[in-house]
Motif scaffolding. Sequence first.
Motif, PDB file in Angstrom:
ATOM      1  N   LEU A 234      16.177  11.788  -8.511  1.00  0.00           N
ATOM      2  CA  LEU A 234      15.915  11.374  -7.138  1.00  0.00           C
ATOM      3  C   LEU A 234      14.564  10.667  -7.029  1.00  0.00           C
ATOM      4  O   LEU A 234      14.419   9.680  -6.287  1.00  0.00           O
ATOM      5  CB  LEU A 234      15.955  12.598  -6.217  1.00  0.00           C
ATOM      6  N   SER A 235      13.574  11.139  -7.781  1.00  0.00           N
ATOM      7  CA  SER A 235      12.258  10.508  -7.768  1.00  0.00           C
ATOM      8  C   SER A 235      12.311   9.100  -8.354  1.00  0.00           C
ATOM      9  O   SER A 235      11.569   8.209  -7.926  1.00  0.00           O
ATOM     10  CB  SER A 235      11.253  11.355  -8.554  1.00  0.00           C
ATOM     11  N   VAL A 236      13.176   8.888  -9.330  1.00  0.00           N
ATOM     12  CA  VAL A 236      13.321   7.550  -9.908  1.00  0.00           C
ATOM     13  C   VAL A 236      13.858   6.568  -8.863  1.00  0.00           C
ATOM     14  O   VAL A 236      13.409   5.414  -8.791  1.00  0.00           O
ATOM     15  CB  VAL A 236      14.240   7.594 -11.146  1.00  0.00           C
ATOM     16  N   SER A 237      14.802   7.020  -8.041  1.00  0.00           N
ATOM     17  CA  SER A 237      15.295   6.143  -6.973  1.00  0.00           C
ATOM     18  C   SER A 237      14.188   5.829  -5.973  1.00  0.00           C
ATOM     19  O   SER A 237      14.095   4.698  -5.472  1.00  0.00           O
ATOM     20  CB  SER A 237      16.487   6.796  -6.269  1.00  0.00           C
ATOM     21  N   ASP A 238      13.330   6.799  -5.700  1.00  0.00           N
ATOM     22  CA  ASP A 238      12.175   6.536  -4.829  1.00  0.00           C
ATOM     23  C   ASP A 238      11.179   5.593  -5.505  1.00  0.00           C
ATOM     24  O   ASP A 238      10.543   4.768  -4.838  1.00  0.00           O
ATOM     25  CB  ASP A 238      11.478   7.851  -4.454  1.00  0.00           C
ATOM     26  N   LEU A 239      11.042   5.717  -6.826  1.00  0.00           N
ATOM     27  CA  LEU A 239      10.162   4.810  -7.556  1.00  0.00           C
ATOM     28  C   LEU A 239      10.651   3.369  -7.471  1.00  0.00           C
ATOM     29  O   LEU A 239       9.851   2.432  -7.385  1.00  0.00           O
ATOM     30  CB  LEU A 239      10.081   5.239  -9.025  1.00  0.00           C
ATOM     31  N   LEU A 240      11.956   3.191  -7.482  1.00  0.00           N
ATOM     32  CA  LEU A 240      12.497   1.833  -7.365  1.00  0.00           C
ATOM     33  C   LEU A 240      12.152   1.236  -6.009  1.00  0.00           C
ATOM     34  O   LEU A 240      11.868   0.037  -5.904  1.00  0.00           O
ATOM     35  CB  LEU A 240      14.016   1.862  -7.566  1.00  0.00           C
TER      36      LEU A 240
ATOM     37  N   PHE B  31       0.835  -1.205   0.000  1.00  0.00           N
ATOM     38  CA  PHE B  31       0.000   0.000   0.000  1.00  0.00           C
ATOM     39  C   PHE B  31       0.870   1.256   0.000  1.00  0.00           C
ATOM     40  O   PHE B  31       0.636   2.189  -0.780  1.00  0.00           O
ATOM     41  CB  PHE B  31      -0.919  -0.003   1.217  1.00  0.00           C
ATOM     42  N   LEU B  32       1.871   1.290   0.873  1.00  0.00           N
ATOM     43  CA  LEU B  32       2.775   2.442   0.905  1.00  0.00           C
ATOM     44  C   LEU B  32       3.519   2.578  -0.421  1.00  0.00           C
ATOM     45  O   LEU B  32       3.771   3.694  -0.889  1.00  0.00           O
ATOM     46  CB  LEU B  32       3.762   2.296   2.065  1.00  0.00           C
ATOM     47  N   GLY B  33       3.863   1.443  -1.015  1.00  0.00           N
ATOM     48  CA  GLY B  33       4.541   1.482  -2.306  1.00  0.00           C
ATOM     49  C   GLY B  33       3.675   2.090  -3.397  1.00  0.00           C
ATOM     50  O   GLY B  33       4.167   2.858  -4.233  1.00  0.00           O
TER      51      GLY B  33
ATOM     52  N   PHE C  99       8.321   0.396  -6.457  1.00  0.00           N
ATOM     53  CA  PHE C  99       7.943  -0.623  -7.429  1.00  0.00           C
ATOM     54  C   PHE C  99       8.687  -1.949  -7.245  1.00  0.00           C
ATOM     55  O   PHE C  99       8.138  -3.018  -7.509  1.00  0.00           O
ATOM     56  CB  PHE C  99       8.202  -0.122  -8.855  1.00  0.00           C
ATOM     57  N   VAL C 100       9.947  -1.883  -6.830  1.00  0.00           N
ATOM     58  CA  VAL C 100      10.799  -3.069  -6.857  1.00  0.00           C
ATOM     59  C   VAL C 100      11.073  -3.628  -5.469  1.00  0.00           C
ATOM     60  O   VAL C 100      11.288  -4.829  -5.306  1.00  0.00           O
ATOM     61  CB  VAL C 100      12.138  -2.749  -7.571  1.00  0.00           C
ATOM     62  N   PHE C 101      11.029  -2.777  -4.461  1.00  0.00           N
ATOM     63  CA  PHE C 101      11.465  -3.205  -3.137  1.00  0.00           C
ATOM     64  C   PHE C 101      10.621  -4.374  -2.603  1.00  0.00           C
ATOM     65  O   PHE C 101      11.159  -5.399  -2.199  1.00  0.00           O
ATOM     66  CB  PHE C 101      11.395  -2.027  -2.156  1.00  0.00           C
TER      67      PHE C 101
END
Length: 338
Positions: A66-72, A33-35, A75-77
């Motif tokens: 920086l937003s792309v690293s947050d997206l990872l 959900f947080l993701g 989405f991926v974590f």
Amino acid sequence: MVNMSTAVTEIRSYTSEPVSAQTFLILIISWAFLGLVSAGLNILVCAMVYTDKKLRNMTNYLVVSLSVSDLLVAFVFVPVYITDYYARTVIGDYFVAFILLATVFNLCGVTYERYIALTRPFRYRTIISCQKVCVIIFCSWIFPLLLSLLPLAWNTNVKATVHKVYLSIMLTLFIFIPCTTMVCVYMRLLRVVHRFVLRNKGRSTRGNATGYQVGNEEKAARVFAIVLAMFLLCWLPLIYINICWITDQSQLVTNELIFISFYTLELNSILDPVICAFFKRDFRSALKRRFKFFCVRGEEHSDTRIDSDINIALRVISTRSKNSGYSPELVQGAAIFM
């Protein structure tokens, strides 16, 4: 019938204490959900920079990185963690290391850009060119990737001395020193710019835009200082866990602390776009413009529907008037008052 003893499993990759299947399911659902929330906010930031020409500047290109690293993280974590849980792999360790280093490198890039903007404003366009920003973004991703995959050279033997030396060097050279340096840089920038703003407030009111422009730069520096502070707070549990593992104090690492560290990682990926959207002036202005645009379109659509209804009503009245002998001019006159 499933034996109740099988309902207790063990997350070997991260914890040494058993975790119930129900607890693990709740954790996964909450992380997912947080993701989703994080993904939506970071995609919004990236989409705004892509679609709004006024947001396409050197600072916001670094914000997108920086937003792309947050997206990872979003989405991926969670999928990687679930895979690591069931397949008993070590891919999660590489991914966490990669994201941590990528975030630090991206924050360093933003800090460098802010430092040049505030200390060398007249040379900013010559120092911070589009090519240099591309190099900064490229290095912010390729170096973390290479450093996070370095343990493959010794088969990722976590008990080996070389692995502990590797972790110590990574935490010292690429976490503590950059973060400490960035904190000192932002403290100095905010102090210097605040004095400059106070000195130029009078000029700004008399038509000189210098004080106003520097005030904007100060607010931008404050935004990124807040981003850095949130990063330090949210990644602190994971850094503490790594220090305990390096010093052979794993008994200090509890399941609760590990799970809290995962929540703080997700929280950090949510806070970054929120801070940019609500504290950074250009993003705030872009959001207001978009909101007004949708409101105006909604009003126009409503007016169009009203006009259409009026025209239909007039045609009906005109038809009836012809059949009943009323004058068409009377119907047209009535339309003026509608």
